[in-house]
Design a protein around this motif. Structure first.
Motif, PDB file in Angstrom:
ATOM      1  N   THR A 231       0.778  -1.187   0.041  1.00 26.18           N
ATOM      2  CA  THR A 231       0.291   0.227  -0.564  1.00 26.18           C
ATOM      3  C   THR A 231       1.011   0.976   0.245  1.00 26.18           C
ATOM      4  O   THR A 231       0.393   2.453  -0.767  1.00 26.18           O
ATOM      5  CB  THR A 231      -0.845   0.090   0.483  1.00 26.18           C
TER       6      THR A 231
ATOM      7  N   LEU B  24       1.341   2.703  -3.422  1.00 21.66           N
ATOM      8  CA  LEU B  24       0.368   3.152  -3.458  1.00 21.66           C
ATOM      9  C   LEU B  24       0.128   4.232  -3.402  1.00 21.66           C
ATOM     10  O   LEU B  24      -0.327   5.331  -4.665  1.00 21.66           O
ATOM     11  CB  LEU B  24      -0.677   2.469  -3.598  1.00 21.66           C
ATOM     12  N   GLU B  25       0.869   4.289  -2.126  1.00 17.40           N
ATOM     13  CA  GLU B  25       0.440   5.871  -1.317  1.00 17.40           C
ATOM     14  C   GLU B  25       1.734   6.718  -2.113  1.00 17.40           C
ATOM     15  O   GLU B  25       1.646   8.517  -1.903  1.00 17.40           O
ATOM     16  CB  GLU B  25       0.551   6.287   0.121  1.00 17.40           C
ATOM     17  N   GLU B  26       2.886   6.409  -2.230  1.00 16.10           N
ATOM     18  CA  GLU B  26       4.191   7.399  -2.931  1.00 16.10           C
ATOM     19  C   GLU B  26       3.521   7.929  -4.125  1.00 16.10           C
ATOM     20  O   GLU B  26       2.916   7.812  -4.947  1.00 16.10           O
ATOM     21  CB  GLU B  26       4.775   5.818  -3.551  1.00 16.10           C
ATOM     22  N   ASP B  27       4.133   9.237  -3.883  1.00 15.47           N
ATOM     23  CA  ASP B  27       4.155  10.380  -4.662  1.00 15.47           C
ATOM     24  C   ASP B  27       4.721   9.760  -5.894  1.00 15.47           C
ATOM     25  O   ASP B  27       4.166  10.081  -7.363  1.00 15.47           O
ATOM     26  CB  ASP B  27       4.458  11.485  -4.330  1.00 15.47           C
ATOM     27  N   TYR B  28       6.129   9.610  -6.103  1.00 15.54           N
ATOM     28  CA  TYR B  28       6.854   9.365  -6.864  1.00 15.54           C
ATOM     29  C   TYR B  28       5.734   8.261  -7.924  1.00 15.54           C
ATOM     30  O   TYR B  28       6.296   7.482  -9.633  1.00 15.54           O
ATOM     31  CB  TYR B  28       8.107   9.331  -6.726  1.00 15.54           C
ATOM     32  N   TYR B  29       4.770   7.022  -7.283  1.00 14.69           N
ATOM     33  CA  TYR B  29       4.428   6.752  -7.588  1.00 14.69           C
ATOM     34  C   TYR B  29       3.766   6.243  -9.500  1.00 14.69           C
ATOM     35  O   TYR B  29       2.624   7.070  -9.000  1.00 14.69           O
ATOM     36  CB  TYR B  29       3.716   5.396  -7.001  1.00 14.69           C
ATOM     37  N   GLU B  30       4.163   5.551 -10.008  1.00 18.49           N
ATOM     38  CA  GLU B  30       3.307   6.259 -11.559  1.00 18.49           C
ATOM     39  C   GLU B  30       2.712   4.915 -11.728  1.00 18.49           C
ATOM     40  O   GLU B  30       0.856   5.064 -12.029  1.00 18.49           O
ATOM     41  CB  GLU B  30       4.185   6.605 -12.760  1.00 18.49           C
ATOM     42  N   ARG B  31       3.156   3.969 -12.555  1.00 18.19           N
ATOM     43  CA  ARG B  31       1.960   2.335 -12.742  1.00 18.19           C
ATOM     44  C   ARG B  31       3.041   1.623 -12.505  1.00 18.19           C
ATOM     45  O   ARG B  31       4.293   1.634 -12.195  1.00 18.19           O
ATOM     46  CB  ARG B  31       1.906   2.511 -13.786  1.00 18.19           C
ATOM     47  N   HIS B  32       2.433   0.403 -12.653  1.00 17.85           N
ATOM     48  CA  HIS B  32       3.292  -0.766 -12.718  1.00 17.85           C
ATOM     49  C   HIS B  32       2.532  -1.836 -13.606  1.00 17.85           C
ATOM     50  O   HIS B  32       1.404  -1.457 -14.069  1.00 17.85           O
ATOM     51  CB  HIS B  32       3.746  -1.213 -11.169  1.00 17.85           C
ATOM     52  N   ASN B  33       2.722  -3.049 -14.554  1.00 17.24           N
ATOM     53  CA  ASN B  33       2.228  -3.845 -15.030  1.00 17.24           C
ATOM     54  C   ASN B  33       2.681  -5.793 -13.988  1.00 17.24           C
ATOM     55  O   ASN B  33       2.736  -6.436 -15.432  1.00 17.24           O
ATOM     56  CB  ASN B  33       2.671  -3.766 -16.246  1.00 17.24           C
ATOM     57  N   LEU B  34       2.298  -5.797 -12.876  1.00 18.02           N
ATOM     58  CA  LEU B  34       3.163  -6.956 -12.985  1.00 18.02           C
ATOM     59  C   LEU B  34       1.565  -7.484 -12.272  1.00 18.02           C
ATOM     60  O   LEU B  34       0.878  -7.581 -11.852  1.00 18.02           O
ATOM     61  CB  LEU B  34       3.149  -6.658 -10.872  1.00 18.02           C
TER      62      LEU B  34
END
Lengths: 668, 427
Positions: B357, B360-370
């Motif tokens: 979680t 997901l909360e991280e400002d720098y997080y953009e997206r993932h494809n896992l």
């Protein structure tokens, strides 16, 4: 109902806001993308959707956009693209799978939910159709609607089980559970009416159905369901009192003769009514075999013929009960009953064959596959599973099913031999389980199944009855090989392959609506229909009844009458139903319950004079979906006499359903 | 149409295609489709169905076979109007050389591209032109490797008991870090398999590793991206942070030396270097195809131009100055640092994906494809290749980017649910 909402930490509103913003962005990108590049953008949407599926709030957020999924082309290019071609039976496989499938499937259900709610109006489905679809999906996935907390359910729920629970909670919330109980009970009735050999799935459904809250235990539905629940859990006084096998066994041992007779009677009636056998029934039968032999006919619900057969073959029956009838294989009691009533034990080859199976040396593979079939701690050996399975197939030849495999041909063969060549069928079972191979001669050369490769059989779903588990991989490979050999002959290869595969019971005359082997062009349709009338309709074929099942090909369609693919069934008989309407009765290896082929064509499995395992359609409807059949060229009746009006009506029905997918050559 | 005949075909879909894309790449095809520039994709047989389904012009070619029939392919493409071949994957690089050599009647082009396909040869070439490289040797056997390890450590004046400096083993002609091994002990050498030879051996270079994505047209650098490796094979970001950017002039010089040494006129190269705290730059290797590590995606996200289109336009000698000027932004004009973490399961069997979680909360997080792998048994990792999924980050601070990439490398995204684990959790 369990609430799955607490299973995962709820993401903060800020995260949800960001995700929904991104979702909208990528939905736009998917829509903008060229079809050839769309899959990459779809993956972005699926990924965000997967994250959202991780919480109830997220799922609702996803659902809020669900009416846009189709117009934004989220499903384009995959099996979910055309909503009208979706099948409720396939939903579960995707939801419990890996990769991107559970996500796409979830989004597909959400889009249907939006249609059912009247929010999406541009779908190929109407509101009612979407609602029906989702009701059926719920009926087939009760373990998600009413989750239990057993370890087994957790494992079988797949990596996205928690998301699946949330999805079904949302579906139930949106469309309600009012009709679910009826839905499930009628599905159970449709399936059991066919007396399937493999009953695990319907038993599971019966158990699950008990979880559906029903306010009125006296309603008709509740009473119908109760009959099935009892049949599975214990239909007699003692079995209800002593659900544990060990205790029931003790109770039976101490019971007096009248009590035993009552038990035997109640088990037999329940089995006869539902086609389902309770595990305790096996314990009783084992006891009667040893101590009260004369109660066996009662316990097996035998008619006079069956009882005489039992008296004459008492020793063999004793042996079969001892080996094959255990709580884990109790369903074989129904098979044993069929075997006796069909008089099969008076056939030397059957008795000898069954006895041989008891001690047969099995290959390691076969042993492993058979043991995987049995329930844990059941005490069954691989041989006993095989004997029990063979009894079931011989006793209910029309209950053989193809499971989730595209192997209707093999299932049809097993069913045909179980009806007309039981000795031959047992020979095949022996060869496949002992030698790991089946030989099949074809036009002067003999093919051995273990020397052939088929990509299809590698992926065989083993949720099948024991006989099919043993035979289908071989039959499927042989069938593939034969079809390859005749692929270039310029006509439908089944003309040669069917008689070679199924045996001399198949007449050599063959008619097909397709003029080319690629099966893309329909030609000579009128002649085709005339010939079928002249060889099969009692008014035009000199009154010849069918001697053996006829392996025919049908064009199967979805509920919109759109072509799905060719399907192998066996035409069993053509007779008037109790109301005097002429019907075609056929064996359909897919064992489906309710079927809707569109244009008001709905094969029925009961209520129109069907024997257990038969499906039926009015004669004309059947003909309109037929694309190939065998016939005896010396028994052609009066093709010229078939009224033009009937021909026109049948041709119109064909053209308006599956025929839309093909080119029609103008009639000469 | 400009007066020297270089007409602008980009906005006229009806014009005949002049570009061949070697290899199947959706973003490359999309890049050309977006600007209305027709092309032919040269793809392996397995993609034929896809090309037909979507009505994309194509030729089928098997790039794995020997190069001797490039004349056939060149003729087939030339007959359809093709004048430029763009290599998208490592194994298509020499084919691009051969084809462009045919189209321009310049056989030396092929030989020059061949340099990119032999890591020992490219190092030798660089060394001959005075570029600093580590010590390297080609090896034919395990004995060669052992001798190289010993000699290198002798030269470092190590004595018995000192920890040996490792050496690097790389296949001569594989993409990026596929098959890359780090060896420090005789046991590790003994465990090598015979099919890893012949190969290249290199001494270990200290310092920060980085790559450059250099877009070259008419022999001049049109755009230079510096990409910072945080943990090679696991994470990188573009453009590089201030620690590397302060050496940009020196890095530019090193790249210019390389362009001169390899006589590159048009195209894109992806060299890898090491730089010490004192600014000493050593050359590692160079490729002439689309870089791995999602670097093109990172560049696009950071600078806002499409590197695929840039690559393809740079390979074409007829691309105009105006087109290039329109395309490339100023090198210092980036919107953010854009990074990615390549995730590889840490367990042998995985059944589920678990995204923390906090991510997901991280400002720098953009997206993932896992996604949950279809096969629960994890494949053995080859070199630093075949990661299972990627997590993308975006943000304005390079140090924070670096820290995040290192932090989430430790996260266990691919988890296994064994029944016993579940019971522990439940009780």
């Amino acid at each position: 109902m369990n609430s799955p909402e607490g299973t995962k930490a709820t993401p903060s509103q800020r995260v949800l806001d960001r995700l929904s913003e991104k979702l909208d962005h990528w939905l736009g990108e998917v829509e903008k993308a060229k079809p050839f590049a769309r899959s990459g953008y779809q993956t972005e949407v699926f990924q965000i959707a997967e994250t959202l599926m991780g919480s109830m709030e997220g799922l609702r957020l996803l659902y809020e956009r669900a009416h846009l999924f189709e117009s934004k082309q989220v499903f384009q290019g995959g099996p979910w693209a055309d909503a009208s071609k979706l099948q409720p039976a396939l939903v579960k496989g995707s939801l419990i799978g890996a990769g991107v499938y559970p996500v796409v499937e979830t989004m597909s259900e959400l889009r249907l939910l939006a249609v059912a709610a009247g929010r999406a109006t541009d779908s190929a489905l109407t509101r009612d159709e979407a609602r029906d679809f989702l009701n059926e999906v719920m009926a087939l996935n009760l373990e998600f609607v009413f989750p239990g907390d057993t370890e087994q359910e957790r494992i079988e729920g797949g990596p996205h089980r928690d998301s699946n629970l949330r999805l079904f909670a949302l579906i139930a919330e949106e469309i309600g559970l009012d009709s679910l109980r009826d839905e499930v009970v009628s599905e159970i009735e449709q399936v059991t009416a066919q007396h399937p050999v493999l009953t695990q799935r319907v038993r599971r459904m019966v158990r699950m159905a008990a979880r559906i809250p029903g306010p009125d235990p006296n309603s008709d539905t509740s009473r119908r369901l109760a009959t099935f629940s009892r049949a599975v859990e214990g239909p007699t006084e003692l079995s209800r009192k002593y659900p544990q096998y060990v205790e029931y066994r003790t109770a039976v041992k101490e019971a007096d003769r009248d009590t035993l007779a009552q038990e035997a009677h109640d088990f037999a009636e329940s089995m006869y009514a539902t086609g389902l056998v309770a595990a305790h029934h096996a314990i009783l039968l084992r006891h009667l075999r040893a101590k009260e032999h004369e109660l066996l006919p009662l316990a097996l619900h035998l008619n006079d013929l069956g009882a005489a057969e039992l008296a004459q073959n008492a020793e063999t029956v004793d042996q079969l009960i001892q080996v094959a009838v255990l709580p884990g294989t109790a369903q074989s009691i129904y098979g044993l009953r069929g075997v006796l009533e069909r008089g099969l034990l008076s056939r030397q080859e059957v008795t000898a064959g069954l006895t041989r199976l008891i001690t047969l040396d099995l290959t390691t593979d076969v042993r492993r596959m058979l043991l995987r079939q049995r329930e844990r701690k059941s005490g069954n050996t691989a041989n006993s599973v095989l004997v029990a399975g063979t009894l079931s197939v011989l006793g209910s030849p029309l209950g053989v099913g193809q499971g989730r495999n595209p192997t209707c041909q093999a299932a049809r063969g097993i069913s045909l031999w179980a009806q007309h060549a039981p000795g031959f069928l047992i020979e095949l079972i022996i060869a496949a389980s002992r030698d790991g191979a089946i030989d099949l001669p074809f036009e002067g050369k003999t093919w051995r199944s273990d020397q052939l490769h088929s990509s299809k059989s590698l992926e065989l779903d083993l949720d099948l009855d024991p006989v099919s588990v043993v035979l289908v991989p071989h039959l499927d490979r042989l069938y593939d090989q034969l079809m390859k050999l005749v692929a270039l002959r310029g006509e439908d290869g089944h003309k040669w392959v069917n008689p070679a595969l199924y045996g001399r019971w198949v007449p050599t005359g063959f008619a097909s609506v397709f003029s080319n082997p690629a099966q893309t062009v329909v030609s000579g349709y009128e002649d085709f229909v005339r010939r079928f009338f002249a060889t099969h309709h009692p008014a035009y074929n000199d009154g010849h009844a069918l001697m053996y099942p006829n392996p025919v090909g049908l064009c199967v369609t979805n509920s919109h009458g759109e072509y799905l693919g060719p399907h192998a069934v066996s035409l069993q008989r053509i007779e008037p139903d109790p109301r005097g309407q002429l019907r075609a009765y056929f064996y359909n290896p897919n064992n489906e319950g309710r079927q809707n082929w569109g244009e008001d064509v709905r094969p029925s499995v009961s209520g129109h004079g069907e024997n257990p395992g038969e499906s039926s359609l009015p004669f004309d409807d059947f003909v309109a979906r037929l694309y190939a059949f065998h016939y005896n060229p010396y028994e052609e009746g009066d093709a010229y006499a078939v009224p033009d009006l009937d021909l026109k009506r049948i041709e119109a029905a064909a053209r308006n359903s599956w025929g839309r997918a093909f080119t029609w050559e103008p009639t000469l | 149409v400009s007066d020297d005949g270089r007409d602008d075909t980009t906005k006229r879909p009806s014009a005949p295609p002049r570009t061949a894309l070697l290899g199947f790449s959706i973003p490359a095809m999309e890049a050309l489709d977006r600007v209305g520039r027709p092309f032919i994709a040269v793809v392996p047989k397995e993609f034929e169905g896809y090309m037909k389904e979507h009505g994309i012009a194509y030729e089928v070619w098997d790039f794995a076979r020997l190069n001797e029939r490039s004349g056939d392919l060149a003729k087939r493409l030339a007959d359809r109007g093709i004048e430029v071949a763009v290599p998208l994957y490592e194994e298509t690089v020499e084919w691009a050389g051969a084809l462009n050599g045919h189209f321009r009647d310049d056989p030396r082009l092929f030989t020059r591209y061949l340099l990119f396909r032999d890591k020992a040869m490219m190092k030798r070439r660089a060394q001959m032109y005075g570029i600093h490289v580590g010590v390297f040797e080609e090896a034919e056997s395990k004995a060669d490797v052992l001798r190289f390890l010993n000699r290198v450590n002798q030269a470092l004046v190590k004595i018995e008991g000192d920890v040996a400096d490792p050496v690097h083993l790389k296949p001569l002609a594989s993409a990026g870090s596929v098959g890359h091994r780090v060896l420090a002990t005789p046991e590790q050498i003994e465990n090598l398999s015979d099919d890893e030879f012949p190969c290249l051996l290199e001494s270990h270079l200290d310092g920060q590793e980085f790559s450059c994505e250099v877009f070259i047209h008419r022999g001049k650098i049109r755009f230079l991206n510096i990409n910072e490796y945080v943990h090679l094979g696991y994470s990188n970001f573009s453009p590089a942070g201030p620690r590397l950017q302060k050496w940009r002039p020196q890095i530019r010089e090193a790249v210019e030396d390389l362009i001169e040494a390899f006589e590159i006129d048009d195209g894109m190269i992806h060299p890898e270097f090491f730089i010490t705290d004192e600014g000493k730059i050593s050359f590692g290797e160079v490729a002439a195809r689309v870089p791995g590590g999602h670097i093109f995606e990172l560049i696009e996200s950071a600078y806002g131009f499409d590197p695929f289109l840039a690559f393809i336009l740079c390979v074409d000698p007829r691309t105009t100055e105006e087109e290039l000027a329109d395309l490339f932004p100023d090198e210092s004009d980036f919107q953010c640092y854009s990074g990615c973490l390549m995730v590889y399961p840490k367990r042998r069997v995985v059944t589920r994906v678990e995204v923390p979680t906090s991510l997901l909360e991280e400002d720098y997080y953009e997206r993932h494809n896992l996604f949950v792998p279809v096969n629960t048994k994890v494949a053995e990792r080859v070199g630093f290749g075949n990661h299972y999924g990627t997590v993308y980050f975006k943000g304005s601070d390079a140090t924070k980017m670096r820290d995040l990439l290192l932090e989430y490398e430790k996260a266990d995204f691919y988890v296994a649910d064994s029944p016993s684990e579940r019971q522990d959790a439940a009780s």
